[in-house]
Design a protein around this motif. Structure first.
Motif, mmCIF file in Angstrom:
data_model
loop_
_atom_site.group_PDB
_atom_site.id
_atom_site.type_symbol
_atom_site.label_atom_id
_atom_site.label_comp_id
_atom_site.label_asym_id
_atom_site.label_seq_id
_atom_site.Cartn_x
_atom_site.Cartn_y
_atom_site.Cartn_z
ATOM 1 N N GLN A 66 5.527 -5.246 12.106
ATOM 2 C CA GLN A 66 6.786 -4.768 11.555
ATOM 3 C C GLN A 66 6.611 -4.556 10.048
ATOM 4 O O GLN A 66 5.982 -5.370 9.367
ATOM 5 C CB GLN A 66 7.897 -5.784 11.813
ATOM 6 C CG GLN A 66 9.263 -5.277 11.437
ATOM 7 C CD GLN A 66 10.365 -6.228 11.876
ATOM 8 O OE1 GLN A 66 10.113 -7.355 12.271
ATOM 9 N NE2 GLN A 66 11.586 -5.760 11.796
ATOM 10 N N VAL A 67 7.133 -3.452 9.533
ATOM 11 C CA VAL A 67 6.992 -3.132 8.110
ATOM 12 C C VAL A 67 8.338 -2.731 7.517
ATOM 13 O O VAL A 67 9.254 -2.344 8.228
ATOM 14 C CB VAL A 67 5.978 -1.981 7.880
ATOM 15 C CG1 VAL A 67 4.603 -2.369 8.341
ATOM 16 C CG2 VAL A 67 6.430 -0.711 8.560
ATOM 17 N N ARG A 68 8.401 -2.836 6.206
ATOM 18 C CA ARG A 68 9.543 -2.316 5.461
ATOM 19 C C ARG A 68 8.996 -1.223 4.568
ATOM 20 O O ARG A 68 8.075 -1.450 3.786
ATOM 21 C CB ARG A 68 10.202 -3.408 4.633
ATOM 22 C CG ARG A 68 11.442 -2.896 3.911
ATOM 23 C CD ARG A 68 12.231 -4.007 3.303
ATOM 24 N NE ARG A 68 11.502 -4.526 2.144
ATOM 25 C CZ ARG A 68 12.000 -5.439 1.333
ATOM 26 N NH1 ARG A 68 13.180 -5.962 1.565
ATOM 27 N NH2 ARG A 68 11.296 -5.854 0.300
ATOM 28 N N MET A 69 9.564 -0.037 4.676
ATOM 29 C CA MET A 69 9.058 1.126 3.950
ATOM 30 C C MET A 69 10.124 1.642 2.994
ATOM 31 O O MET A 69 11.313 1.472 3.227
ATOM 32 C CB MET A 69 8.714 2.258 4.932
ATOM 33 C CG MET A 69 7.791 1.888 6.047
ATOM 34 S SD MET A 69 6.072 1.992 5.620
ATOM 35 C CE MET A 69 5.909 3.667 5.129
ATOM 36 N N PHE A 70 9.657 2.282 1.940
ATOM 37 C CA PHE A 70 10.532 2.973 1.003
ATOM 38 C C PHE A 70 10.076 4.419 0.946
ATOM 39 O O PHE A 70 8.885 4.698 0.808
ATOM 40 C CB PHE A 70 10.462 2.340 -0.395
ATOM 41 C CG PHE A 70 10.955 0.923 -0.419
ATOM 42 C CD1 PHE A 70 12.307 0.652 -0.514
ATOM 43 C CD2 PHE A 70 10.064 -0.124 -0.322
ATOM 44 C CE1 PHE A 70 12.764 -0.660 -0.525
ATOM 45 C CE2 PHE A 70 10.502 -1.430 -0.336
ATOM 46 C CZ PHE A 70 11.862 -1.703 -0.427
ATOM 47 N N ARG A 71 11.007 5.330 1.026
ATOM 48 C CA ARG A 71 10.698 6.761 1.021
ATOM 49 C C ARG A 71 11.132 7.344 -0.318
ATOM 50 O O ARG A 71 12.225 7.065 -0.805
ATOM 51 C CB ARG A 71 11.453 7.459 2.152
ATOM 52 C CG ARG A 71 11.188 8.933 2.234
ATOM 53 C CD ARG A 71 11.972 9.528 3.416
ATOM 54 N NE ARG A 71 11.760 10.937 3.515
ATOM 55 C CZ ARG A 71 12.475 11.859 2.872
ATOM 56 N NH1 ARG A 71 13.471 11.490 2.093
ATOM 57 N NH2 ARG A 71 12.207 13.138 3.017
ATOM 58 N N ALA A 113 0.828 -1.208 0.000
ATOM 59 C CA ALA A 113 0.000 0.000 0.000
ATOM 60 C C ALA A 113 0.862 1.258 0.000
ATOM 61 O O ALA A 113 1.981 1.262 0.503
ATOM 62 C CB ALA A 113 -0.915 0.006 1.226
ATOM 63 N N LEU A 114 0.325 2.306 -0.589
ATOM 64 C CA LEU A 114 0.990 3.608 -0.593
ATOM 65 C C LEU A 114 0.472 4.439 0.570
ATOM 66 O O LEU A 114 -0.719 4.419 0.876
ATOM 67 C CB LEU A 114 0.674 4.367 -1.879
ATOM 68 C CG LEU A 114 1.161 3.789 -3.192
ATOM 69 C CD1 LEU A 114 0.698 4.678 -4.346
ATOM 70 C CD2 LEU A 114 2.661 3.672 -3.205
ATOM 71 N N ILE A 115 1.367 5.198 1.177
ATOM 72 C CA ILE A 115 0.971 6.193 2.169
ATOM 73 C C ILE A 115 1.762 7.461 1.874
ATOM 74 O O ILE A 115 2.865 7.417 1.352
ATOM 75 C CB ILE A 115 1.220 5.723 3.620
ATOM 76 C CG1 ILE A 115 2.691 5.375 3.837
ATOM 77 C CG2 ILE A 115 0.319 4.552 3.975
ATOM 78 C CD1 ILE A 115 3.048 5.094 5.275
ATOM 79 N N GLY A 116 1.165 8.599 2.165
ATOM 80 C CA GLY A 116 1.848 9.866 1.944
ATOM 81 C C GLY A 116 1.860 10.326 0.505
ATOM 82 O O GLY A 116 2.524 11.300 0.156
ATOM 83 N N GLU A 117 1.091 9.655 -0.349
ATOM 84 C CA GLU A 117 1.133 9.952 -1.782
ATOM 85 C C GLU A 117 0.592 11.336 -2.117
ATOM 86 O O GLU A 117 1.065 11.983 -3.052
ATOM 87 C CB GLU A 117 0.382 8.883 -2.578
ATOM 88 C CG GLU A 117 -1.124 8.872 -2.427
ATOM 89 C CD GLU A 117 -1.618 8.233 -1.139
ATOM 90 O OE1 GLU A 117 -2.826 8.356 -0.890
ATOM 91 O OE2 GLU A 117 -0.832 7.630 -0.405
ATOM 92 N N MET A 118 -0.375 11.817 -1.352
ATOM 93 C CA MET A 118 -0.947 13.137 -1.665
ATOM 94 C C MET A 118 0.091 14.236 -1.461
ATOM 95 O O MET A 118 0.187 15.162 -2.266
ATOM 96 C CB MET A 118 -2.192 13.402 -0.817
ATOM 97 C CG MET A 118 -3.345 12.494 -1.166
ATOM 98 S SD MET A 118 -4.920 12.912 -0.376
ATOM 99 C CE MET A 118 -4.500 13.023 1.340
ATOM 100 N N ALA A 119 0.897 14.129 -0.417
ATOM 101 C CA ALA A 119 1.921 15.143 -0.150
ATOM 102 C C ALA A 119 2.977 15.168 -1.257
ATOM 103 O O ALA A 119 3.524 16.216 -1.568
ATOM 104 C CB ALA A 119 2.570 14.895 1.201
#
Length: 125
Positions: A35-40, A13-19
Motif C-alpha cells: 500500500q502506498v500514498r502518492m502525491f500527483r 521515490a519519484l515516479i513519472g518525473e520525466m513526463a
C-alpha cells in the motif's frame, strides 16, 4: 509483452518525473507491491507556478534532476559492468576521459564512469 521488473523503489521515490519535464509519454508502468500514498503534481498547475518563478518549482526540478542523475549513474555502472565483462582480455575496465577547462584529462574508473566523474567534478570532488 510480459512485465519485467526494472527497479524496486523505496518511500519518498519519484515516479513519472520525466513526463513532467518533457511532456512525453511515460516510459514504464509502476505497480505497487504494498500500500502506498502518492502525491500527483498537475502539469498545468506546475507550468503556471513555473511561469511565476515560484520557489517550490525550483525545489521540485532540483529533486527531479538529482533523481534522473542517480538513475542514469546506475544505468551507466550496469552498462560498464556488462561491457567490461564482454571486453577482450586486458580491456576489463571501462574508462572515459573527463576534461575541465585548462586541465589535463583524467581517467574515471568504471565505478562512476563518465557521468560519475562529471558529477564529482560538479560537486567539487
Amino acid at each position: 509483452g510480459a512485465a519485467v521488473p526494472v527497479a524496486t523503489l523505496k518511500a519518498g521515490a519519484l515516479i513519472g518525473e520525466m513526463a513532467l519535464v518533457d511532456s512525453d509519454h511515460r516510459s514504464a508502468d509502476v505497480v505497487a507491491a504494498t500500500q502506498v500514498r502518492m502525491f500527483r503534481i498537475d502539469r498545468v498547475q506546475f507550468d503556471q507556478l513555473r511561469s511565476e518563478l515560484h520557489p517550490a518549482v525550483f525545489k521540485i526540478l532540483r529533486r527531479i534532476g538529482l533523481t534522473v542523475c542517480e538513475r542514469l549513474r546506475k544505468v551507466n555502472e550496469t552498462v560498464s559492468r556488462v561491457v567490461g565483462a564482454e571486453a577482450p582480455e586486458g580491456r576489463q575496465r571501462a574508462t572515459s576521459q573527463v576534461r575541465t577547462r585548462g586541465a589535463r584529462p583524467q581517467a574515471q574508473e568504471e565505478s562512476g564512469g563518465f557521468w560519475g566523474g562529471l558529477m564529482s567534478k560538479i560537486r567539487g570532488g
